[in-house]
Scaffold this motif. Structure first.
Motif, short mmCIF file in Angstrom:
data_model
loop_
_atom_site.label_atom_id
_atom_site.label_comp_id
_atom_site.label_asym_id
_atom_site.label_seq_id
_atom_site.Cartn_x
_atom_site.Cartn_y
_atom_site.Cartn_z
N ILE A 147 0.87 -1.18 0.00
CA ILE A 147 0.00 0.00 0.00
C ILE A 147 0.90 1.23 0.00
O ILE A 147 1.72 1.40 0.90
CB ILE A 147 -0.93 0.02 1.22
N ASN A 148 0.75 2.06 -1.01
CA ASN A 148 1.60 3.24 -1.13
C ASN A 148 0.76 4.47 -1.46
O ASN A 148 -0.46 4.38 -1.61
CB ASN A 148 2.67 3.01 -2.21
N ILE A 149 1.43 5.59 -1.58
CA ILE A 149 0.74 6.85 -1.85
C ILE A 149 -0.05 6.79 -3.16
O ILE A 149 -1.17 7.28 -3.25
CB ILE A 149 1.75 8.02 -1.90
N SER A 150 0.54 6.16 -4.16
CA SER A 150 -0.12 6.07 -5.47
C SER A 150 -1.47 5.37 -5.37
O SER A 150 -2.46 5.81 -5.95
CB SER A 150 0.79 5.33 -6.46
N LEU A 151 -1.52 4.27 -4.61
CA LEU A 151 -2.78 3.54 -4.43
C LEU A 151 -3.81 4.39 -3.69
O LEU A 151 -4.99 4.41 -4.05
CB LEU A 151 -2.52 2.25 -3.65
N LEU A 152 -3.36 5.09 -2.66
CA LEU A 152 -4.29 5.92 -1.89
C LEU A 152 -4.81 7.09 -2.71
O LEU A 152 -5.93 7.54 -2.52
CB LEU A 152 -3.60 6.43 -0.61
N PHE A 153 -3.98 7.59 -3.64
CA PHE A 153 -4.42 8.65 -4.54
C PHE A 153 -5.57 8.16 -5.42
O PHE A 153 -6.57 8.85 -5.62
CB PHE A 153 -3.27 9.09 -5.44
N LYS A 154 -5.42 6.94 -5.95
CA LYS A 154 -6.41 6.41 -6.89
C LYS A 154 -7.69 5.98 -6.18
O LYS A 154 -8.77 6.02 -6.76
CB LYS A 154 -5.82 5.22 -7.65
N HIS A 155 -7.55 5.52 -4.94
CA HIS A 155 -8.71 5.04 -4.17
C HIS A 155 -8.82 5.93 -2.94
O HIS A 155 -8.20 5.66 -1.91
CB HIS A 155 -8.52 3.58 -3.80
N ALA A 156 -9.65 6.97 -3.04
CA ALA A 156 -9.51 8.09 -2.10
C ALA A 156 -10.71 8.32 -1.18
O ALA A 156 -11.00 9.44 -0.80
CB ALA A 156 -9.22 9.38 -2.88
N THR A 157 -11.41 7.25 -0.80
CA THR A 157 -12.46 7.38 0.20
C THR A 157 -12.16 6.45 1.37
O THR A 157 -11.31 5.55 1.26
CB THR A 157 -13.85 7.03 -0.37
N ILE A 158 -12.86 6.63 2.46
CA ILE A 158 -12.68 5.74 3.61
C ILE A 158 -13.01 4.30 3.23
O ILE A 158 -12.28 3.36 3.58
CB ILE A 158 -13.57 6.20 4.79
N LEU A 159 -14.09 4.12 2.48
CA LEU A 159 -14.48 2.77 2.06
C LEU A 159 -13.40 2.14 1.18
O LEU A 159 -13.12 0.94 1.30
CB LEU A 159 -15.81 2.82 1.30
N ASP A 160 -12.79 2.94 0.30
CA ASP A 160 -11.70 2.44 -0.53
C ASP A 160 -10.52 1.99 0.32
O ASP A 160 -9.94 0.92 0.11
CB ASP A 160 -11.24 3.52 -1.51
N HIS A 161 -10.16 2.82 1.29
CA HIS A 161 -9.01 2.52 2.14
C HIS A 161 -9.26 1.28 3.00
O HIS A 161 -8.35 0.49 3.25
CB HIS A 161 -8.67 3.72 3.01
#
Length: 256
Positions: free
Chosen positions: A193-207
């Motif tokens: 899990i990196n910054i790039s993934l969190l950028f693309k999936h950017a909601t609490i549910l995504d995280h």
């Protein structure tokens, strides 16, 4: 240039701004806004500062050409959806404000200094989430509740929906790094899990889904290591038993 021949710099004549590391021409956003609905007479986009969150936001002020049968909430949703479809996320205003009339200066141009201040408390509850802009969704699972509390602290708000987009709340790369550090420390996550993934999936549910996937993968890896420890002979190469056809093939070549 003044009467003495000195050239004085008084600022930009256009409205290019810098927001979260991105240079933005507000005129480009205004052109898109005008195409969002035939009910819009004029509009202007400005940068405003949220004291509570200590973040700058883009605010779109809209004057309607005529009174429509559509209520303001539905119209704002329509405008927001149109902007999300035609602009990069960093150029989509965080909030839209409908005014009876935009303030004008003596030259007949919009007087940006006379625009009313934005009410960020409403924005922080609703946000401009791409999928469900005006639907508040409560956290359900324990993990959703934990991340929800974390996001409330990070953004300094009292309420937000688990389907709100991180960047529509005013998030930036520094805040995202804070979340990543927390996730890695509290859920023993690796570099998957990196910054790039969190950028693309950017909601609490995504995280939540990203974290659950990593936890599941880590559990599978742990079981695999346990199996290897119990079944592989230490210090000796591991070999699989030969099939009967393989045995005959090996015997054939051993005769030569």
């Amino acid at each position: 240039m003044d009467s003495s021949g000195e050239l004085r710099f008084v600022g930009r004549v256009d409205y290019q701004i810098k927001l979260r590391g991105q240079r933005i021409e507000t005129g480009e956003i205004e052109k898109v806004l005008l195409g969002a609905s035939n009910a819009i007479k004029s509009c202007v986009v400005v940068k405003r500062f949220d004291e509570k969150l200590q973040q700058h936001h883009l605010i779109g002020y809209v004057e309607l050409l005529r009174k429509t049968n559509t209520d303001d909430a539905s119209l704002l949703f329509q405008i927001n959806e149109y902007c999300l479809a035609h602009l990069p996320l960093y150029m989509v205003p965080s909030m839209f404000v409908i005014l009876n009339q935009l303030p004008l200066n003596s030259n007949g141009k919009v007087d940006r200094k006379q625009l009313p201040e934005a009410d960020f408390s409403k924005y922080q509850v609703n946000g401009n989430n791409k999928d469900k802009s005006f639907e508040y969704v409560e956290p359900q699972t324990d993990l959703e509740k934990e991340l929800h509390l974390l996001w409330l602290r990070v953004f300094g708000v009292e309420k937000l929906s688990v389907n709100q987009n991180f960047f529509s709340l005013g998030g930036n790369s520094l805040l995202l790094m804070k979340l990543l550090t927390y996730y890695q420390a509290n859920f023993s996550l690796k570099q998957d899990i990196n910054i790039s993934l969190l950028f693309k999936h950017a909601t609490i549910l995504d995280h939540v889904q990203l974290i659950l996937t990593q936890i599941k993968q880590a559990d599978q890896n742990s079981k695999l290591l346990e199996w290897q420890s119990n079944h592989l002979t230490k210090g000796k190469p591991f070999s699989f038993p030969l099939h009967s056809h393989q045995k005959s093939h090996t015997l054939f070549w051993a005769l030569f």
